[in-house]
Design a protein around this motif. Sequence first.
Motif, PDB file in Angstrom:
ATOM      1  N   ILE A  28      -6.805  15.601   3.761  1.00  0.00           N
ATOM      2  CA  ILE A  28      -6.144  16.892   3.578  1.00  0.00           C
ATOM      3  C   ILE A  28      -5.701  17.462   4.919  1.00  0.00           C
ATOM      4  O   ILE A  28      -4.666  18.125   5.031  1.00  0.00           O
ATOM      5  CB  ILE A  28      -7.075  17.888   2.840  1.00  0.00           C
ATOM      6  N   GLN A  29      -6.461  17.186   5.959  1.00  0.00           N
ATOM      7  CA  GLN A  29      -6.101  17.669   7.295  1.00  0.00           C
ATOM      8  C   GLN A  29      -4.915  16.892   7.850  1.00  0.00           C
ATOM      9  O   GLN A  29      -3.960  17.479   8.376  1.00  0.00           O
ATOM     10  CB  GLN A  29      -7.319  17.545   8.218  1.00  0.00           C
ATOM     11  N   ALA A  30      -4.960  15.570   7.722  1.00  0.00           N
ATOM     12  CA  ALA A  30      -3.865  14.743   8.218  1.00  0.00           C
ATOM     13  C   ALA A  30      -2.564  15.054   7.482  1.00  0.00           C
ATOM     14  O   ALA A  30      -1.478  15.025   8.072  1.00  0.00           O
ATOM     15  CB  ALA A  30      -4.214  13.261   8.057  1.00  0.00           C
ATOM     16  N   ARG A  47     -10.342  19.292  -3.589  1.00  0.00           N
ATOM     17  CA  ARG A  47     -11.601  19.856  -4.075  1.00  0.00           C
ATOM     18  C   ARG A  47     -12.445  20.348  -2.905  1.00  0.00           C
ATOM     19  O   ARG A  47     -12.235  19.967  -1.750  1.00  0.00           O
ATOM     20  CB  ARG A  47     -12.374  18.804  -4.871  1.00  0.00           C
ATOM     21  N   THR A  48     -13.415  21.179  -3.221  1.00  0.00           N
ATOM     22  CA  THR A  48     -14.372  21.621  -2.221  1.00  0.00           C
ATOM     23  C   THR A  48     -15.083  20.410  -1.643  1.00  0.00           C
ATOM     24  O   THR A  48     -15.505  19.523  -2.375  1.00  0.00           O
ATOM     25  CB  THR A  48     -15.409  22.566  -2.862  1.00  0.00           C
ATOM     26  N   GLY A  49     -15.186  20.367  -0.317  1.00  0.00           N
ATOM     27  CA  GLY A  49     -15.785  19.225   0.336  1.00  0.00           C
ATOM     28  C   GLY A  49     -14.776  18.246   0.884  1.00  0.00           C
ATOM     29  O   GLY A  49     -15.139  17.244   1.492  1.00  0.00           O
ATOM     30  N   SER A  50     -13.488  18.517   0.693  1.00  0.00           N
ATOM     31  CA  SER A  50     -12.453  17.582   1.137  1.00  0.00           C
ATOM     32  C   SER A  50     -11.998  17.839   2.566  1.00  0.00           C
ATOM     33  O   SER A  50     -11.202  17.081   3.105  1.00  0.00           O
ATOM     34  CB  SER A  50     -11.245  17.640   0.194  1.00  0.00           C
ATOM     35  N   GLY A  51     -12.475  18.922   3.179  1.00  0.00           N
ATOM     36  CA  GLY A  51     -12.103  19.204   4.563  1.00  0.00           C
ATOM     37  C   GLY A  51     -11.079  20.294   4.718  1.00  0.00           C
ATOM     38  O   GLY A  51     -10.406  20.393   5.744  1.00  0.00           O
ATOM     39  N   LYS A  52     -10.948  21.166   3.718  1.00  0.00           N
ATOM     40  CA  LYS A  52      -9.902  22.193   3.750  1.00  0.00           C
ATOM     41  C   LYS A  52     -10.121  23.220   4.855  1.00  0.00           C
ATOM     42  O   LYS A  52      -9.148  23.771   5.388  1.00  0.00           O
ATOM     43  CB  LYS A  52      -9.830  22.907   2.394  1.00  0.00           C
ATOM     44  N   THR A  53     -11.370  23.482   5.217  1.00  0.00           N
ATOM     45  CA  THR A  53     -11.629  24.552   6.182  1.00  0.00           C
ATOM     46  C   THR A  53     -10.944  24.285   7.515  1.00  0.00           C
ATOM     47  O   THR A  53     -10.234  25.141   8.050  1.00  0.00           O
ATOM     48  CB  THR A  53     -13.141  24.753   6.378  1.00  0.00           C
ATOM     49  N   VAL A 210      -4.325  15.959  -2.162  1.00  0.00           N
ATOM     50  CA  VAL A 210      -5.027  14.747  -1.743  1.00  0.00           C
ATOM     51  C   VAL A 210      -5.981  14.223  -2.799  1.00  0.00           C
ATOM     52  O   VAL A 210      -6.418  13.089  -2.731  1.00  0.00           O
ATOM     53  CB  VAL A 210      -5.804  14.981  -0.435  1.00  0.00           C
ATOM     54  N   ASP A 211      -6.323  15.049  -3.761  1.00  0.00           N
ATOM     55  CA  ASP A 211      -7.167  14.577  -4.855  1.00  0.00           C
ATOM     56  C   ASP A 211      -7.073  15.576  -5.994  1.00  0.00           C
ATOM     57  O   ASP A 211      -6.492  16.644  -5.863  1.00  0.00           O
ATOM     58  CB  ASP A 211      -8.625  14.393  -4.424  1.00  0.00           C
TER      59      ASP A 211
END
Length: 466
Positions: A28-30, A47-53, A210-211
């Motif tokens: 998600i960051q890339a 989803r939560t845990g995918s690196g959105k922060t 991303v998912d």
Amino acid sequence: MPTFSEFGLPTAVVNTLTAAGIEEAFPIQAATLPDSLAGRDVLGRGRTGSGKTYAFLLPLVARLAANPAPRKAGKPRALILAPTRELVTQIEASLAPLAAATGLNSVIVFGGVGAQPQIDKLRRGVDIVIACPGRLEDHVQQRHADLSAIEITILDEADHMADLGFLPPVKRLMDRTPKDGQRMLFSATLDGGVDVLVKRYLHNPIVHSVDSEQSPVSAMVHHVLHVDNASRFDVLTDLAASPGQTIVFARTKYGAKGLARKLNSAGVPAVELHGNLSQNARTRNLAAFSDGTAAVMVATDIAARGIHVDDVNLVVHADPPVEHKAYLHRSGRTARAGADGTVVTLMLDDQVSDVRSLTRKAGVNATVTKFRGGTHPVLQEIAPGERVFSGAIVLDVPAHQDNGSGQRGAGAARSGGNRSRRGGRPQGGGRSQSGHSEGGGRSQSGGRPQGGGRSHTGRSGAARTR
């Protein structure tokens, strides 16, 4: 995966990430960084845990640092809205080293605590406000905060804000931000109220998905234990006493309180997390669970979204949730950012039809085990390792003092229960990303993934992630 040094981020930011062992970007960051760093409006689904922060913190910090401006009383330059106090606090924890490295400052704003310290910081001038909608709207209405200078607005967990009924204050706050500012919205789903926000506030957004909301189920092992009333708590106690950190979900606040008390009475150090606790008690209990003082956290759906605790490899639905989205959100406290995890649902006779429907809609293929009383080999399969009963958590709320829950003397953990669940099982599992923002995953301290998932001799550790 690309490294953060490839995105043109400020050297100070890259160095801060590297010092924390964070080098490679999550998907998600890339996907989003090139567009967000260019100033585009971004709609990110993950989803939560995918690196959105970090997906939104990195461009926010980079863009503000690239265009420094004097701080003005009550007029922040960036706004992050999130649905829960816990998520606001954890976003701030992830932001802190990045802000320190670039000379930026921030304030967190939410209810349940005194307003004056927040007002004082706003008056002194801050660059970034991280807030729950309700309390921030109070500050705006009382003219302690002015959103007319906002350059970047971020909505995190937008679908959860919609579920909690926060859309009206979110819209009123967004209406006060400049129309030409950059806006980023991150959400696990894009239906209903989220779509309304997208159409009203994002300008020609770049969409990155991303998912799907159901994607984490493949990284989890799902069990349904068909138990009777007599064996329900014995089964729960056995799982809770196994190695590792466990989150137990109850349907009601009083159910969570009761289960936490019973687990403590059985010798399993447990804390509770629900809306009846004062904010200070919620913060202390979450800290006790995060640092291993408490082996178990018994929570209502307040913890299903927006809190990110490392080392959670077992989630138990003591009360099955009402609908499948809640099942996925609750279960998402484990199997985070590439790690594996295990999810257990306790099912009584009168819940069979509901649980079957729930798992079907969630896309889950669960192993169903039926037993009556006593122990069962499946419990060791689900949660391998020795069961430890080290005593109850010591509470720091005097018996005569109301802790904000309406009950006296039950609530916030101190430092009792001498059992730490960290180090009691094989370590491994994931990419370490500093801060508590987004669950556990693959360790980045050595560059490549280390371990991951559940060991046959015990639950593997999950690293901190972004």
